[in-house]
Structure formats: C-alpha cells, structure tokens
Design an enzyme around this catalytic site. Structure first.
Site, PDB file in Angstrom:
ATOM      1  CG  ASP A  67      -1.909  -1.283   1.275  1.00  0.00           C
ATOM      2  OD1 ASP A  67      -2.086  -1.572  -0.123  1.00  0.00           O
ATOM      3  OD2 ASP A  67      -2.377  -1.298   2.127  1.00  0.00           O
TER       4      ASP A  67
ATOM      5  CE1 TYR B 177       3.844  -6.316   3.596  1.00  0.00           C
ATOM      6  CE2 TYR B 177       3.325  -8.826   3.577  1.00  0.00           C
ATOM      7  CZ  TYR B 177       3.174  -7.346   2.845  1.00  0.00           C
ATOM      8  OH  TYR B 177       2.734  -7.421   1.873  1.00  0.00           O
TER       9      TYR B 177
END
Length: 272
Positions: A51, A108
C-alpha cells in the site's frame, strides 16, 4: 527470456507498488527505467502489492525481454532509478517461473515507537497518542499468538468481498519489544495476505495493549469474521515486506539498513 529482479524500496513517496495513472508507484518507476535502457516495452509482475507508504526490504518481480539484461545494462537501470529504489540482482529464470504465484511465503515486519525521534520517525511508525509504559505488551503477545491458530481472516481484511476467499495460512505471528520497552516490532509470516491485513492486525494489537479491547475480543473477531474495530488501520510508515521465499529461490535480505533495524546492531528485541 524471463528475469527475476531482487530489489528493495522505501515506499514513503509512492502510492504503493501497483502502477497508477495519476500517482507515482514503484512498479511504474522501475518499468520506466527498464524501458529506457532496454528500448522495448516492459511489463512487470510483482510478488505482491504494498500500500501507499509501505516499504519493502525484500521484493521480487519478473519480466520478459527480447534482449539479455547484461551486467552493463543492469547498472544502467540502477542508475536510472531514484535513491529510494535499489536493485540487488537480476536472476535469469525459466519462463514458467512466476514472481507472484510461485511465492510460498511472505513475511512482514512492523515497527512502532512512542517517543519522537528524528531518526526513527523516518523508518518506524510514531504513535504520540500512546505511551509505551501504558501498553501491556504481554497481553499484546497473547493476542498475536492467536493468529497462527485460525485460518480465515475475513475480520482482518479491508474489502473481504472482493476476494474469492479470505483464508490464509499464518505460520508465524510474534511480538518483540525493545530493551527500554518504548518500541515494539511485530513479525508475521503467511502464504498470502489480504488487503490491509497486517496493518489491521497491528491496530488491533495496539487496542489490546491500551486496554480498549480484550484478547477474547480478538479471538471473537477471528472466529466470527466480524470485526467492528476494522475501520482504521495502523500507520503505513512502520510496515516492511521483509522476506519472500520460493521453492526454488531463497535470498537473504541484501540491505544492511533493515538488518540493523531488526537485528542486534540496532537493539536487542525481546520476544513476548
């Protein structure tokens, strides 16, 4: 011929990985550099989407070209890129290899801090509304452990109905705290991730740590797929795609900066 590119980028000034007509993107920037050097149309396929504002300490993409990507051309592409995108290597692969579909796990890391810091503010998410000493990291750790026990993450997806399904296989979900307990790091590994999934999870962990919701509430959101707190997500600045693994390709993270951020060169992280 097909190549994998191994790269990293800071997402601070990009509207995510995916190319967009009116906003700068990592995909569009790398494509433009390759087209400039190779003098042909290049279309990139990334290992996933990040994003706006999200970083990648390790990222892989593939593309097809009629011309060999020689060592000279590789460095020419590197020079055409801005300082916030770094190419590490070009890997010739079989034309059946796919950067997105062949990846069997992605990890992540999310970094957050609670005291303003001129260095950390650029590489970690700053939360002035919370004081670290008021966060219950033990409760946050208990909540984090739940995410390896469930397989459907509908309650942690920004737009679940746009997916064929919301099932993910999470194999790692671990909270770490700094020695002064004024920072935390959250690491999660899965075969796939949903839209805003990691940032929604981090937001919920912070709500647990600040006493606004309970660990039982997190489990209820996982069990039912209904999550009334999944409105706001954690800030993007602290999120890094940090590792992508393939059955036929594994590379250590090449950037020393990220290794220092999450390793002992920077601080000793204590698992919760």
């Amino acid at each position: 011929m097909r190549y994998f590119l191994h790269l990293a980028y800071s997402g601070a000034r990009y509207h995510g990985w995916q190319k967009q007509p009116a906003h700068p993107s990592v995909q569009g920037t790398v494509e433009a550099a390759l087209r400039r050097v190779l003098k042909e149309e290049i279309f990139l396929v990334g290992c996933g989407r990040t994003d706006a504002g999200v970083h990648a300490a390790q990222y892989f993409l593939h593309f097809d070209t009629e011309r060999p990507l020689t060592e000279e051309n590789f460095f020419r592409v590197q020079r055409c890129l801005p300082p916030d995108i770094c190419l590490y290597e070009a890997i010739p692969v079989d034309e059946r290899r796919h950067a997105r579909f062949d990846a069997w796990s992605r990890s992540y890391d999310y970094f957050a801090h609670f005291q303003k810091d001129v260095v950390l503010d650029g590489i970690s998410a700053y939360y002035p509304q919370y004081e670290a000493r008021r966060l219950d990291f033990e409760l946050m750790g208990r909540a984090a452990a739940l995410f390896t026990q469930y397989g459907d993450f509908r309650g942690f997806c920004r737009r679940p109905d746009k997916n064929e399904h919301t099932r993910c296989t999470v194999t790692e979900a671990q909270l770490f705290v700094g020695p002064e307990r004024d920072r935390f790091r959250f690491r999660i590994t899965s075969n796939r991730f949903l839209k805003a999934m990691v940032r929604l999870i981090v937001r919920e962990l912070i709500l647990v740590g600040s006493g606004k919701i309970s660990v039982d509430a997190v489990e209820e959101h996982l069990r039912t797929g209904h999550n009334p707190t999944a409105i706001l997500s954690a800030y993007p600045q602290g999120l890094y795609l940090s590792e992508v693994r393939y059955p036929y390709l594994e590379r250590p993270m090449a950037g020393k900066g990220f290794s220092a951020l999450c390793g002992k060169a920077q601080m000793d992280w204590e698992p919760v």
